[in-house]
Design an enzyme around this catalytic site. Sequence first.
Site, PDB file in Angstrom:
ATOM      1  N   LYS A 105      66.941  62.393  -6.552  1.00 32.53           N
ATOM      2  CA  LYS A 105      67.998  63.294  -7.050  1.00 32.53           C
ATOM      3  C   LYS A 105      68.566  62.813  -8.385  1.00 32.53           C
ATOM      4  CE  LYS A 105      70.331  60.347  -4.200  1.00 32.53           C
ATOM      5  NZ  LYS A 105      70.339  59.911  -2.831  1.00 32.53           N
ATOM      6  N   GLU A 129      61.683  69.009  -3.677  1.00 31.90           N
ATOM      7  CA  GLU A 129      62.399  69.567  -2.513  1.00 31.90           C
ATOM      8  C   GLU A 129      63.281  68.526  -1.828  1.00 31.90           C
ATOM      9  OE1 GLU A 129      62.438  72.921  -0.950  1.00 31.90           O
ATOM     10  OE2 GLU A 129      64.140  71.689  -0.376  1.00 31.90           O
ATOM     11  N   VAL A 132      67.413  67.215  -2.548  1.00 27.95           N
ATOM     12  CA  VAL A 132      68.678  67.776  -2.038  1.00 27.95           C
ATOM     13  C   VAL A 132      68.485  68.142  -0.570  1.00 27.95           C
ATOM     14  CG1 VAL A 132      70.408  69.605  -2.278  1.00 27.95           C
ATOM     15  CG2 VAL A 132      69.163  68.813  -4.293  1.00 27.95           C
ATOM     16  N   GLY A 134      67.509  66.389   2.062  1.00 24.75           N
ATOM     17  CA  GLY A 134      66.439  65.747   2.839  1.00 24.75           C
ATOM     18  C   GLY A 134      65.424  66.739   3.375  1.00 24.75           C
ATOM     19  N   ILE A 136      65.850  69.649   4.762  1.00 19.66           N
ATOM     20  CA  ILE A 136      66.176  71.092   4.736  1.00 19.66           C
ATOM     21  C   ILE A 136      65.486  71.736   3.531  1.00 19.66           C
ATOM     22  CG2 ILE A 136      68.038  72.799   4.889  1.00 19.66           C
ATOM     23  CD1 ILE A 136      69.992  70.480   5.348  1.00 19.66           C
ATOM     24  N   ASP A 201      76.604  60.790  -5.315  1.00 29.37           N
ATOM     25  CA  ASP A 201      75.368  61.329  -4.724  1.00 29.37           C
ATOM     26  C   ASP A 201      75.483  62.859  -4.591  1.00 29.37           C
ATOM     27  OD1 ASP A 201      72.885  60.757  -2.789  1.00 29.37           O
ATOM     28  OD2 ASP A 201      74.218  62.135  -1.739  1.00 29.37           O
ATOM     29  N   LYS A 205      73.339  66.080  -6.479  1.00 32.21           N
ATOM     30  CA  LYS A 205      72.730  67.193  -5.742  1.00 32.21           C
ATOM     31  C   LYS A 205      73.311  68.523  -6.195  1.00 32.21           C
ATOM     32  CE  LYS A 205      71.665  64.129  -1.890  1.00 32.21           C
ATOM     33  NZ  LYS A 205      72.195  63.494  -0.693  1.00 32.21           N
ATOM     34  N   GLY A 302      66.830  60.221   6.050  1.00 33.21           N
ATOM     35  CA  GLY A 302      65.970  59.653   7.097  1.00 33.21           C
ATOM     36  C   GLY A 302      64.510  59.776   6.695  1.00 33.21           C
TER      37      GLY A 302
HETATM   38  N1  HSE Z   1      72.667  58.832   0.680  1.00 31.57           N
HETATM   39  C1  HSE Z   1      72.373  60.181   1.050  1.00 31.57           C
HETATM   40  C2  HSE Z   1      73.293  60.639   2.163  1.00 31.57           C
HETATM   41  C3  HSE Z   1      70.969  60.392   1.534  1.00 31.57           C
HETATM   42  O1  HSE Z   1      74.090  59.872   2.692  1.00 31.57           O
HETATM   43  O2  HSE Z   1      73.208  61.805   2.504  1.00 31.57           O
HETATM   44  C4  HSE Z   1      69.966  60.511   0.440  1.00 31.57           C
HETATM   45  O3  HSE Z   1      70.225  61.543  -0.446  1.00 31.57           O
END
Ligand code: HSE
Length: 427
Positions: A105, A129, A132, A134, A136, A201, A205, A302
């Site tokens: 990202k 893909e 953003v 994971g 989905i 983060d 996204k 994950g």
């Molecule tokens: N660090 C992110 C989160 C996961 O906690 O959703 C990877 O984008």
Amino acid sequence: MKKINIGLLGLGNIGTGVYEIIQTNGPKINLSAEKELHIKKILVNNLNKERKVSVSPEVLTTSIDELLKDQEIDIIVELLGGIHPAYEYMKEALISKKHVVTANKAVIATHGRELMKIAIDNNVALRYEASVGGGIPIINTLSKPLSINQFEELMGIVNGTTNYILTQMTDFGLEYDEVLKTAQEKGFAEADPSSDVEGEDAAYKLSILISTAFGLEVSPDNIPREGITKITKDDIEYASQFGYKIKLLATAKKTGNHLEFHVHPTLIPDSHPLASVSNEFNALFLKGNAVDDLMLYGKGAGPLPTGSAVIGDIVEISKIIGTNFDPTISFPENIDQLQLSGEGTSKYYIHFRVEDKPGALGFISTAFGNNGISIETVMQRSRGEKYVPVIYILHNCKREQLNKTFEEITKDETVKEIRSILRVEEF
Ligand code: HSE
């Protein structure tokens, strides 16, 4: 069946997930891709590290050139994370006419348009893909089946770490620090959680989502943002008494020909579909002028969920290798001629600590009125202490109006502290 050779950059969490899925779902993947996928080389830092998957040693290398200069490698899958050297490696791969899939990202938010242009110039694909949400399928869904819509708004819970922390604080009446510690022990938060808990983060996204849905380029640094570190269990409790949950939302909303966007902890009504998105789950709620309200929900992180999105991209590219089909998911044009306008207006939740004395509420309420802010609800919780919590829910106003009010209020000692300033969304 034609063979597609893949070069993997990184065999950490996500890389391991990708490798594992290809091992377990290989025949199904090959059938979908209409090709035989083969991981030819994997770039790692340490050849001798113990790994969760068994990989034959000749596949591993510490030299990026072994992948970028290998004419037989068709697709580079970048799973290193961080901007450098991932950005440089992806750029070189595209220039070498290799397709690129990434979960990164940070690189897509900061260099996505530049890399996409290089991909188009070299007639190869760049897909992201997994960057953003994971597992989905958000980017693909926005870019393909939903792309005929004019989007009115997007609201996402796009960070699992903060959603996990806020959910645990809500469900068990705990403070932020207590939950963070357990989240770190259980692997739901990083040892250094700052990018997640400070909203960085989510800003990366949101920048990608704005590009994908609205065709506008906004640097993550220019996205107004606030994290969750100052949220208290009292705020969660008061919000619940008003019928709201507190969530870290990444929001982009059209008002007229302006796009407002920000990442903020926000009160959302219990009846909103996003209110029921708990723990490490992510969701994107959107409104399109044709599709109306829609929500995409699933695991935002994950190895296996993220690996699933990465392999989905590999399969899409594999299908079109050897055809004349244009493989690129491009960033769309800003056809609505929208202008970026930052934070915009909002309803607000304000939590003051106020001296319990005659005229205190009148003083604060007058200050709001003087600055053109209308009050929706006020609640005082008096337990006989000198300073008591007073909660205001305010009608739509601008952050500047609030700041002016606070300047006025804090000249007097009636208000001991402005403890929390949170946005409120309605549904
Ligand atoms: N660090 C992110 C989160 C996961 O906690 O959703 C990877 O984008």
